[in-house]
Design a protein around this motif. Sequence first.
Motif, short mmCIF file in Angstrom:
data_model
loop_
_atom_site.label_atom_id
_atom_site.label_comp_id
_atom_site.label_asym_id
_atom_site.label_seq_id
_atom_site.Cartn_x
_atom_site.Cartn_y
_atom_site.Cartn_z
N ASP A 194 0.83 -1.21 0.00
CA ASP A 194 0.00 0.00 0.00
C ASP A 194 0.87 1.26 0.00
O ASP A 194 0.58 2.22 -0.71
CB ASP A 194 -0.92 -0.01 1.23
CG ASP A 194 -1.97 1.07 1.19
OD1 ASP A 194 -2.39 1.47 0.08
OD2 ASP A 194 -2.40 1.53 2.27
N ASP A 210 0.31 6.85 3.91
CA ASP A 210 0.17 5.53 4.55
C ASP A 210 0.85 5.40 5.91
O ASP A 210 1.26 4.32 6.30
CB ASP A 210 0.67 4.42 3.60
CG ASP A 210 0.13 3.05 4.00
OD1 ASP A 210 -1.03 2.99 4.42
OD2 ASP A 210 0.87 2.07 3.90
N ASP A 213 -3.46 -4.50 1.32
CA ASP A 213 -3.96 -4.02 2.61
C ASP A 213 -5.28 -4.66 3.03
O ASP A 213 -5.63 -4.64 4.21
CB ASP A 213 -4.09 -2.49 2.63
CG ASP A 213 -2.91 -1.85 3.35
OD1 ASP A 213 -1.82 -2.43 3.31
OD2 ASP A 213 -3.09 -0.78 3.97
MN MN Z 1 -1.94 0.98 4.34
#
Ligand code: MN
Length: 376
Positions: A32, A97, A176
């Motif tokens: 991610d 993130d 994710d």
């Molecule tokens: Mn993430």
Amino acid sequence: MVSQEDIERLRELLARPAQNIVIVSHTNPDGDAVGSSLAWREALLEMGHRVTCIVPNKYPYFLDWMTGIENLVLFKTDEAGVARRAVEESDLIFFLDFNAVSRLEGLSEVIESNTTARRILIDHHLSPGPGFDLMFSCTGSSSTSFLIYRILEKMLGTQAITRSMAESLYVGMMTDTGNFSFSFLTPELYRAVAVLVETGIDIPTIHNNVYNAFTEGRARLFGYAINRKMEVIHNGTVAYMSLLESEMRRFQFQPGDSEGFVNYPLTIKSMKLSAIFVATHKFIRVSLRSRGGVDVDLFARKYFNGGGHRNAAGGKSFYDDAGNHRAFQTIRSRVCRPGRFGLGRYGRFPLAGFITAAKTLNFTKCAEQLTFRSPL
Ligand code: MN
Ligand code: 5GP
């Protein structure tokens, strides 16, 4: 989830042409972190900005194939100072993130030294830190990549999403969500996936590239970890395992190889909480996973200098932060018998000796909490 007001503020920040922009993501970048960074980079380049993507250290090798990944600057090995210069010259810094600048370790000092750049957070972790000029902090989003998708959709329209951006975003969403099996699997997420599929991405290939690209050593290490190292306590509701550096060396460990191990005990029906402790030179990396209401984010924040999400979190435990170096010496000589399975100087952790053995490796906090005060 993404308000029109915030989109307008973002639009204003990006309005001046040809700005110097830095995108940073977290230490041990995952699918991610990398996917959202690469897609956002491409979008910003398309808008005419100069973009440098920085990650503190190397991403796992099963992401090597991703389009544009060679453009990520790895701060840890950046001897030419590309990252430092880019941060110094930056007008805007995007934090993707992760929720606290401290997770950038050494890179955080470099970031803090630029006091004029505007800081924008795009993230889905709980408890975002202070110091951002604009925040897209959506804990109800299954990934940062999905947030990037929503921002692109609102700001530029879905036609701006190219095939390579779609591929990056899909990697982030897929990894994710545990291949679309965890929480926050909303209709909007599947609609986003439909748009990504329309760009022509090849999902079986992406899946294969990410999940079926391991080494033989990794497969054997996995078997070893589950068979020899997994301990199950509390009537089958809590499992933990550890990996020592010597064990990792034995199986030619590469960064990313232990990814996913912690999920496996949760395939046992009764399991509520799973933990893995991975030893490094400086500290023990902790990964926690849970089912239902067991809040591992809280657990990680309280005991492991970390955080994450309710059902997936991580952190670290420093060998010296319990201040029990002396205990370390004594206990080691008392409990560390030669391994029953020849597993090196710490031996196998028998359950009865777990607390003691845990202290030996300074797993003190985690051992006590996991065994006596688990959040069940
Ligand atoms: Mn993430
Ligand atoms: P993993 O166990 O896969 O490394 O991480 C699980 C989740 O917890 C991810 O969302 C990750 O970003 C977060 N996480 C892992 N380690 C840390 C940490 O040291 N600090 C914080 N704040 N979050 C972490």
